[in-house]
Design a protein around this motif. Structure first.
Motif, mmCIF file in Angstrom:
data_model
loop_
_atom_site.group_PDB
_atom_site.id
_atom_site.type_symbol
_atom_site.label_atom_id
_atom_site.label_comp_id
_atom_site.label_asym_id
_atom_site.label_seq_id
_atom_site.Cartn_x
_atom_site.Cartn_y
_atom_site.Cartn_z
ATOM 1 N N UNK A 295 0.438 -0.965 -0.249
ATOM 2 C CA UNK A 295 -0.193 -0.263 -0.303
ATOM 3 C C UNK A 295 0.695 1.494 -0.067
ATOM 4 N N UNK A 296 2.441 1.027 -0.387
ATOM 5 C CA UNK A 296 2.353 2.514 0.057
ATOM 6 C C UNK A 296 3.763 2.648 1.557
ATOM 7 N N UNK A 297 4.570 3.416 0.997
ATOM 8 C CA UNK A 297 5.543 3.183 2.175
ATOM 9 C C UNK A 297 5.664 5.077 2.940
ATOM 10 N N UNK A 298 4.777 5.928 2.344
ATOM 11 C CA UNK A 298 4.592 6.848 3.338
ATOM 12 C C UNK A 298 2.705 6.888 4.000
ATOM 13 N N UNK A 299 3.256 7.134 4.937
ATOM 14 C CA UNK A 299 1.737 7.426 6.109
ATOM 15 C C UNK A 299 0.255 8.421 5.096
ATOM 16 N N UNK A 300 0.320 9.075 4.236
ATOM 17 C CA UNK A 300 -0.740 9.101 3.774
ATOM 18 C C UNK A 300 -0.433 8.403 2.950
ATOM 19 N N UNK B 134 -0.876 5.180 3.049
ATOM 20 C CA UNK B 134 -0.746 4.194 3.375
ATOM 21 C C UNK B 134 -2.561 4.362 3.966
ATOM 22 N N UNK B 135 -3.079 5.452 4.477
ATOM 23 C CA UNK B 135 -4.102 6.112 4.815
ATOM 24 C C UNK B 135 -4.749 6.063 3.877
ATOM 25 N N UNK B 136 -4.635 5.804 2.841
ATOM 26 C CA UNK B 136 -5.639 6.775 1.190
ATOM 27 C C UNK B 136 -5.492 5.323 0.415
ATOM 28 N N UNK B 137 -4.998 3.872 0.869
ATOM 29 C CA UNK B 137 -4.876 2.891 0.291
ATOM 30 C C UNK B 137 -5.166 1.778 0.935
ATOM 31 N N UNK B 138 -4.963 1.687 1.776
ATOM 32 C CA UNK B 138 -4.420 0.071 2.923
ATOM 33 C C UNK B 138 -5.990 -0.329 3.083
ATOM 34 N N UNK B 139 -7.158 0.731 3.467
ATOM 35 C CA UNK B 139 -8.050 0.691 3.544
ATOM 36 C C UNK B 139 -9.373 -0.439 2.754
ATOM 37 N N UNK B 140 -9.221 0.732 1.516
ATOM 38 C CA UNK B 140 -9.805 -0.325 0.399
ATOM 39 C C UNK B 140 -9.003 -1.821 -0.166
ATOM 40 N N UNK B 141 -7.442 -1.760 0.359
ATOM 41 C CA UNK B 141 -6.471 -3.269 0.216
ATOM 42 C C UNK B 141 -7.794 -4.224 0.790
ATOM 43 N N UNK B 142 -7.601 -3.997 2.064
ATOM 44 C CA UNK B 142 -8.242 -4.918 3.199
ATOM 45 C C UNK B 142 -9.420 -5.238 2.481
ATOM 46 N N UNK B 143 -10.201 -4.387 1.950
ATOM 47 C CA UNK B 143 -11.741 -4.838 0.946
ATOM 48 C C UNK B 143 -11.809 -5.535 0.990
ATOM 49 N N UNK B 144 -11.162 -5.070 -0.122
ATOM 50 C CA UNK B 144 -10.752 -6.296 -1.520
ATOM 51 C C UNK B 144 -10.393 -7.648 -1.109
ATOM 52 N N UNK B 145 -9.437 -7.529 0.093
ATOM 53 C CA UNK B 145 -8.813 -8.579 0.609
ATOM 54 C C UNK B 145 -10.117 -9.773 0.725
ATOM 55 N N UNK C 287 6.700 -1.226 5.261
ATOM 56 C CA UNK C 287 7.648 0.137 5.836
ATOM 57 C C UNK C 287 8.271 -0.244 7.246
ATOM 58 N N UNK C 288 9.493 -0.170 7.634
ATOM 59 C CA UNK C 288 9.096 -0.668 8.713
ATOM 60 C C UNK C 288 9.154 0.722 9.768
ATOM 61 N N UNK C 289 8.959 1.940 9.652
ATOM 62 C CA UNK C 289 8.342 2.799 10.013
ATOM 63 C C UNK C 289 6.731 3.691 10.347
ATOM 64 N N UNK C 290 6.387 2.503 9.187
ATOM 65 C CA UNK C 290 4.751 2.878 8.989
ATOM 66 C C UNK C 290 4.342 2.245 10.619
ATOM 67 N N UNK C 291 3.219 3.185 10.861
ATOM 68 C CA UNK C 291 2.813 2.237 12.239
ATOM 69 C C UNK C 291 1.277 2.621 11.766
ATOM 70 N N UNK C 292 0.583 0.886 11.778
ATOM 71 C CA UNK C 292 -0.492 0.329 11.774
ATOM 72 C C UNK C 292 -1.919 0.913 12.937
ATOM 73 N N UNK C 293 -1.441 1.153 14.176
ATOM 74 C CA UNK C 293 -2.110 1.082 15.077
ATOM 75 C C UNK C 293 -3.505 1.397 15.541
ATOM 76 N N UNK C 294 -4.015 2.698 14.451
ATOM 77 C CA UNK C 294 -5.554 2.813 13.502
ATOM 78 C C UNK C 294 -6.756 2.165 12.865
ATOM 79 N N UNK C 295 -5.857 1.382 12.222
ATOM 80 C CA UNK C 295 -6.390 0.430 10.736
ATOM 81 C C UNK C 295 -6.418 -1.058 11.302
#
Length: 168
Positions: A5-10, A12-23, A40-48
């Protein structure tokens, strides 16, 4: 299936919810399909909220691309990474509306995915803006898996990209 879903938090926030819905939709279609996400190691997924059946690779996110039969990835250098591993992909990208309008005015390329730009044609399907939705992406993935030769064709196209990259 690799989720990338990307390497920047912006991104991730824009794409990951869609990727999870597809999954989730793909998992309902065929619960034997496995998912891995390269992050990426620096990504924090606490809100997702990520389903437990999606494995997460943070130490070496490219390994997720390497082991996938198919990837859902954002446009950009990740499409080149997938090409190097020979992993067929669906390219997804969403941005805010104003950025999209400005990009359409000022950026004069026919494709968003670098592999498609290099090929000069769409060799990997692109889902941009409003076309980047769970139904259209899921439908494409199901169609890819229904036809045995589709993944082979996609891999063959990626080999040509790999050769072009090596020759340059």
């Amino acid at each position: 299936i690799t989720l990338y879903p990307g390497s920047r938090m912006q991104e991730i926030n824009r794409h990951l919810p869609l990727f999870i819905k597809v999954a989730k939709k793909i998992k309902k279609y065929n619960n034997k399909i496995q998912f891995i996400m390269g992050l990426a190691n620096n990504i924090n997924l606490k809100k997702i909220n990520i389903p437990s059946w999606i494995k997460i690779e943070k130490q070496n996110p490219q390994k997720a691309l390497e082991c996938g039969d198919l990837a859902i990835t954002v446009s950009g250098t990740s499409t080149i990474e997938a090409a190097v591993f020979g992993t067929p992909m669906l390219i997804v990208y969403k941005m805010n509306y104003l950025s999209w309008v400005l990009a359409k005015i000022f950026v004069k390329v026919n494709f968003a995915g670098m592999v498609n730009i290099i090929a000069g044609k769409e060799i990997m399907p692109e889902f941009l803006q409003n076309n980047a939705n769970k139904n259209s992406i899921t439908k494409k993935i199901i169609n890819i898996f229904k036809r045995d030769d589709t993944l082979k064709e996609m891999k063959s196209d990626l080999l040509l990209i790999k050769k072009k990259l090596k020759s340059n």
